[in-house]
Scaffold this motif. Structure first.
Motif, PDB file in Angstrom:
ATOM      1  N   TYR A 161     -17.874  37.404  13.309  1.00 22.54           N
ATOM      2  CA  TYR A 161     -19.449  37.687  13.613  1.00 22.54           C
ATOM      3  C   TYR A 161     -20.075  36.061  13.880  1.00 22.54           C
ATOM      4  O   TYR A 161     -20.832  36.165  14.891  1.00 22.54           O
ATOM      5  N   ASP A 162     -19.359  35.107  13.682  1.00 24.14           N
ATOM      6  CA  ASP A 162     -19.505  33.827  14.062  1.00 24.14           C
ATOM      7  C   ASP A 162     -19.207  33.590  15.479  1.00 24.14           C
ATOM      8  O   ASP A 162     -20.197  33.172  16.323  1.00 24.14           O
ATOM      9  N   LEU A 163     -18.026  34.177  15.929  1.00 21.43           N
ATOM     10  CA  LEU A 163     -17.797  33.985  17.411  1.00 21.43           C
ATOM     11  C   LEU A 163     -18.791  34.749  18.169  1.00 21.43           C
ATOM     12  O   LEU A 163     -19.066  34.545  19.382  1.00 21.43           O
ATOM     13  N   GLN A 164     -19.158  36.074  17.683  1.00 22.75           N
ATOM     14  CA  GLN A 164     -20.097  37.071  18.521  1.00 22.75           C
ATOM     15  C   GLN A 164     -21.216  36.406  18.752  1.00 22.75           C
ATOM     16  O   GLN A 164     -21.977  36.614  19.424  1.00 22.75           O
ATOM     17  N   MET A 165     -21.797  35.823  17.673  1.00 18.24           N
ATOM     18  CA  MET A 165     -23.156  34.971  17.465  1.00 18.24           C
ATOM     19  C   MET A 165     -23.101  33.545  18.306  1.00 18.24           C
ATOM     20  O   MET A 165     -24.208  32.937  18.149  1.00 18.24           O
ATOM     21  N   SER A 166     -22.012  33.230  18.952  1.00 17.68           N
ATOM     22  CA  SER A 166     -21.835  32.074  19.651  1.00 17.68           C
ATOM     23  C   SER A 166     -21.548  32.294  20.958  1.00 17.68           C
ATOM     24  O   SER A 166     -21.756  33.209  21.774  1.00 17.68           O
ATOM     25  N   SER A 167     -21.382  31.063  21.690  1.00 22.89           N
ATOM     26  CA  SER A 167     -21.086  31.133  23.265  1.00 22.89           C
ATOM     27  C   SER A 167     -20.005  31.964  23.550  1.00 22.89           C
ATOM     28  O   SER A 167     -19.806  32.530  24.500  1.00 22.89           O
TER      29      SER A 167
ATOM     30  N   GLY B  56     -19.103  34.874  22.507  1.00 23.67           N
ATOM     31  CA  GLY B  56     -19.464  36.368  22.576  1.00 23.67           C
ATOM     32  C   GLY B  56     -20.499  36.680  23.689  1.00 23.67           C
ATOM     33  O   GLY B  56     -21.232  37.429  23.750  1.00 23.67           O
ATOM     34  N   SER B  57     -20.789  35.601  24.782  1.00 23.22           N
ATOM     35  CA  SER B  57     -21.604  35.692  25.892  1.00 23.22           C
ATOM     36  C   SER B  57     -20.937  36.747  26.964  1.00 23.22           C
ATOM     37  O   SER B  57     -21.610  37.323  27.431  1.00 23.22           O
ATOM     38  N   ALA B  58     -19.696  36.897  26.889  1.00 22.99           N
ATOM     39  CA  ALA B  58     -19.297  37.845  27.936  1.00 22.99           C
ATOM     40  C   ALA B  58     -19.108  39.109  27.042  1.00 22.99           C
ATOM     41  O   ALA B  58     -18.876  39.434  25.893  1.00 22.99           O
ATOM     42  N   ILE B  59     -19.460  40.238  27.969  1.00 23.71           N
ATOM     43  CA  ILE B  59     -19.538  41.428  27.193  1.00 23.71           C
ATOM     44  C   ILE B  59     -18.388  41.958  26.744  1.00 23.71           C
ATOM     45  O   ILE B  59     -18.404  42.709  25.637  1.00 23.71           O
ATOM     46  N   LEU B  60     -17.308  41.937  27.427  1.00 25.39           N
ATOM     47  CA  LEU B  60     -16.039  42.443  26.865  1.00 25.39           C
ATOM     48  C   LEU B  60     -15.517  41.851  25.817  1.00 25.39           C
ATOM     49  O   LEU B  60     -15.238  42.317  24.686  1.00 25.39           O
ATOM     50  N   SER B  61     -15.744  40.360  25.666  1.00 22.01           N
ATOM     51  CA  SER B  61     -15.437  39.555  24.528  1.00 22.01           C
ATOM     52  C   SER B  61     -16.394  39.927  23.317  1.00 22.01           C
ATOM     53  O   SER B  61     -15.748  40.187  22.079  1.00 22.01           O
ATOM     54  N   CYS B  62     -17.612  40.251  23.443  1.00 18.77           N
ATOM     55  CA  CYS B  62     -18.527  40.578  22.440  1.00 18.77           C
ATOM     56  C   CYS B  62     -17.932  41.945  22.074  1.00 18.77           C
ATOM     57  O   CYS B  62     -18.108  42.349  20.855  1.00 18.77           O
ATOM     58  N   GLN B  63     -17.873  42.880  22.907  1.00 19.25           N
ATOM     59  CA  GLN B  63     -17.276  44.414  22.438  1.00 19.25           C
ATOM     60  C   GLN B  63     -16.055  44.293  21.639  1.00 19.25           C
ATOM     61  O   GLN B  63     -15.868  44.956  20.720  1.00 19.25           O
ATOM     62  N   ILE B  64     -15.111  43.538  22.045  1.00 16.03           N
ATOM     63  CA  ILE B  64     -13.802  43.490  21.230  1.00 16.03           C
ATOM     64  C   ILE B  64     -14.180  42.988  19.807  1.00 16.03           C
ATOM     65  O   ILE B  64     -13.383  43.480  18.820  1.00 16.03           O
ATOM     66  N   LEU B  65     -14.914  41.984  19.863  1.00 16.21           N
ATOM     67  CA  LEU B  65     -15.312  41.330  18.494  1.00 16.21           C
ATOM     68  C   LEU B  65     -15.970  42.394  17.723  1.00 16.21           C
ATOM     69  O   LEU B  65     -15.819  42.309  16.450  1.00 16.21           O
ATOM     70  N   GLN B  66     -16.675  43.212  18.083  1.00 15.89           N
ATOM     71  CA  GLN B  66     -17.544  44.217  17.516  1.00 15.89           C
ATOM     72  C   GLN B  66     -16.741  45.167  17.054  1.00 15.89           C
ATOM     73  O   GLN B  66     -16.780  45.744  15.832  1.00 15.89           O
TER      74      GLN B  66
ATOM     75  N   GLY C 203     -26.784  27.633  14.218  1.00 17.41           N
ATOM     76  CA  GLY C 203     -27.631  28.701  14.356  1.00 17.41           C
ATOM     77  C   GLY C 203     -26.913  29.850  15.274  1.00 17.41           C
ATOM     78  O   GLY C 203     -25.875  29.561  15.924  1.00 17.41           O
ATOM     79  N   PHE C 204     -27.541  31.012  15.004  1.00 17.98           N
ATOM     80  CA  PHE C 204     -26.869  32.145  15.936  1.00 17.98           C
ATOM     81  C   PHE C 204     -27.667  32.544  16.909  1.00 17.98           C
ATOM     82  O   PHE C 204     -29.095  32.199  17.094  1.00 17.98           O
ATOM     83  N   VAL C 205     -26.988  33.153  17.890  1.00 16.95           N
ATOM     84  CA  VAL C 205     -27.876  33.605  19.158  1.00 16.95           C
ATOM     85  C   VAL C 205     -27.592  35.249  19.099  1.00 16.95           C
ATOM     86  O   VAL C 205     -26.510  35.728  18.784  1.00 16.95           O
ATOM     87  N   ALA C 206     -28.303  36.032  19.893  1.00 11.69           N
ATOM     88  CA  ALA C 206     -28.018  37.510  20.156  1.00 11.69           C
ATOM     89  C   ALA C 206     -26.872  37.747  20.717  1.00 11.69           C
ATOM     90  O   ALA C 206     -26.672  37.249  21.905  1.00 11.69           O
ATOM     91  N   PRO C 207     -26.209  38.669  20.476  1.00 13.72           N
ATOM     92  CA  PRO C 207     -24.668  38.942  21.106  1.00 13.72           C
ATOM     93  C   PRO C 207     -25.396  39.504  22.374  1.00 13.72           C
ATOM     94  O   PRO C 207     -26.126  40.382  22.384  1.00 13.72           O
TER      95      PRO C 207
END
Length: 433
Positions: free
Chosen positions: A352-358, A360-370, A425-429
């Motif tokens: 969750y931390d990685l997804q809400m940080s930089s 997770g800015s790439a869509i593929l890495s964000c989906q893998i984390l999800q 702080g968190f940013v939107a994934p």
């Protein structure tokens, strides 16, 4: 077959989905509630004698059964995670009463676990075999064994049915389909980590209520006193845990109520056909989902589902092995389930931390984390087994075990996610939009 089931029951005695007594351990509605604790059930399994020669022979013959068990775990873990994600899509809508992510899945999985622990329908062929063995050991005639659950008022018949019920409960470890449904599907359908994550987000005043809001969400952040944050945490815990325990009991009551009518349904022996088929389907679905992730997965729903399917069997198999080796170490504290739930909370918090940080800015890495959050962590942690243990442990042990699990889970999220939430702080994934 009975010898093989007994050997498997001793080898995998750490699975509380199989070792624990039924939540509604009073099908005859006696004058007072008769309930066997998980500790006494474990003690009975430990002292049950199994001859060495028969055990060695059964273990050699059970290798194929172990393959079936792993296949059922893979197959049902995939569909358990898919059911949870699908239920999230159905229950998160504008105007929904609660924002808890997996409330419906946790309640539904606990209900199914209660049904399975009291079930006499899905596995009646095995149940009747144990009734016949109990009658044979008691010296009575097995002529009426076709009656299955029918009991008379005689003490001998009650003792026979009680012995058959305990033997059937212990031997369920050797039924691959039952292991797949209870450990695989129910364990993956429910998620303990999501409860603790929502609990932390309630403390941090960061539960996302925008998807269920009937009004446009404002950008102004509204602070609240720390006492209100405590009340928010308690609301999440009481709602999720309380409803899951109620669902477990309701499922057990439903199975008890349907036991006698179910005796009219003909008995079908489908294991010889289903077991080899599940081996092909399980590994085929897992391999197919893995290969599909090679192609572009820019669609949010497709990417989230595919990566969840890929990671789900890894979480289920890890929980299975942890439970087998650790749960039987301390009878009054299911260490395996506790370790799996806490480990899943830590992994989910980091993802969750990685997804809400930089990261997770790439869509593929964000989906893998999800996929790790929904698939691996969701399947690694379980509510259905946890509430079953709470319900069947002795009172003082159950309350202690439950409190330790909640404190450890929420504490992990507070340390892992709080260190990011209250600093950068968190940013939107990227994959949420």
């Amino acid at each position: 077959m009975q010898e093989r089931e007994d050997a498997l029951a001793e080898e995998e005695a750490g699975l509380d989905e199989l070792a624990a007594p039924a939540p509604d351990d009073n099908p005859n509605e006696d004058d007072y509630y008769q309930h066997e604790s998980l500790e006494s059930a474990r003690h009975r399994a430990d002292v049950s004698p199994i001859k060495g020669e028969r055990q060695t022979k059964s273990r050699l013959e059970s290798s194929l059964t172990q393959v079936y068990i792993v296949s059922y775990l893979i197959f049902f873990s995939i569909f358990g995670v898919l059911a949870r994600i699908g239920l999230q899509a159905l229950t998160i809508y504008p105007g929904a009463l609660v924002a808890n992510t997996d409330l419906w899945a946790n309640v539904g999985g606990s209900f199914i676990m209660g049904v399975l622990r009291e079930d006499r329908l899905l596995f009646r062929r095995h149940w009747r075999e144990h009734v016949q063995n109990a009658q044979k050991n008691a010296g009575s005639s097995p002529a009426n064994s076709h009656r299955g659950l029918d009991t008379s008022d005689t003490p001998d018949q009650e003792n026979i049915m009680d012995a058959a019920r305990k033997s059937f409960t212990s031997a369920r470890t050797g039924i691959p389909a039952y292991v797949g449904l209870s450990v695989g599907f129910c364990g993956s359908f429910t998620s303990f980590a999501s409860i603790c994550r929502d609990g932390f987000l309630a403390i941090a005043n960061d539960i996302n209520t925008a998807p269920i809001s009937t009004k446009q969400a404002g950008v102004e952040f509204r602070t609240r006193p720390s006492g209100d944050s405590v009340m928010a945490l308690l609301a999440v815990i009481i709602l999720e845990v309380g409803l899951s325990i109620v669902a477990l009991t309701c499922g057990a009551h439903s199975a008890t109520f349907l036991a006698r009518p179910a005796e009219k349904v003909p008995v079908l022996n489908l294991s010889r056909m289903l077991n080899p088929l599940i081996v092909v389907l399980a590994f085929g679905c897992w391999l197919g989902a893995t290969l599909m992730t090679i192609f572009p997965t820019h669609d949010v729903w497709r990417g989230r589902v595919l990566f969840s399917i890929v990671f789900a069997p890894l979480g289920t198999l890890s929980r299975f092995q942890i439970s087998v080796h650790l749960n039987k170490l301390v009878k009054s504290f299911p260490l395996g389930t506790f370790a799996a739930n806490v480990l899943g909370c830590c992994v989910m918090g980091m993802s969750y931390d990685l997804q809400m940080s930089s990261a997770g800015s790439a869509i593929l890495s964000c989906q893998i984390l999800q996929g790790i959050i929904d698939g691996f962590c969701g399947a690694l942690t379980t509510v259905s087994t946890w509430v079953l243990e709470l319900d069947t442990l002795r009172l003082e042990h159950g309350y202690f075990y439950g409190a330790c699990s909640i404190f450890a889970g929420v504490g992990c999220f507070t340390v892992v996610m709080g260190s990011v939430k209250w600093t950068t702080g968190f940013v939107a994934p990227t994959c949420s939009v």
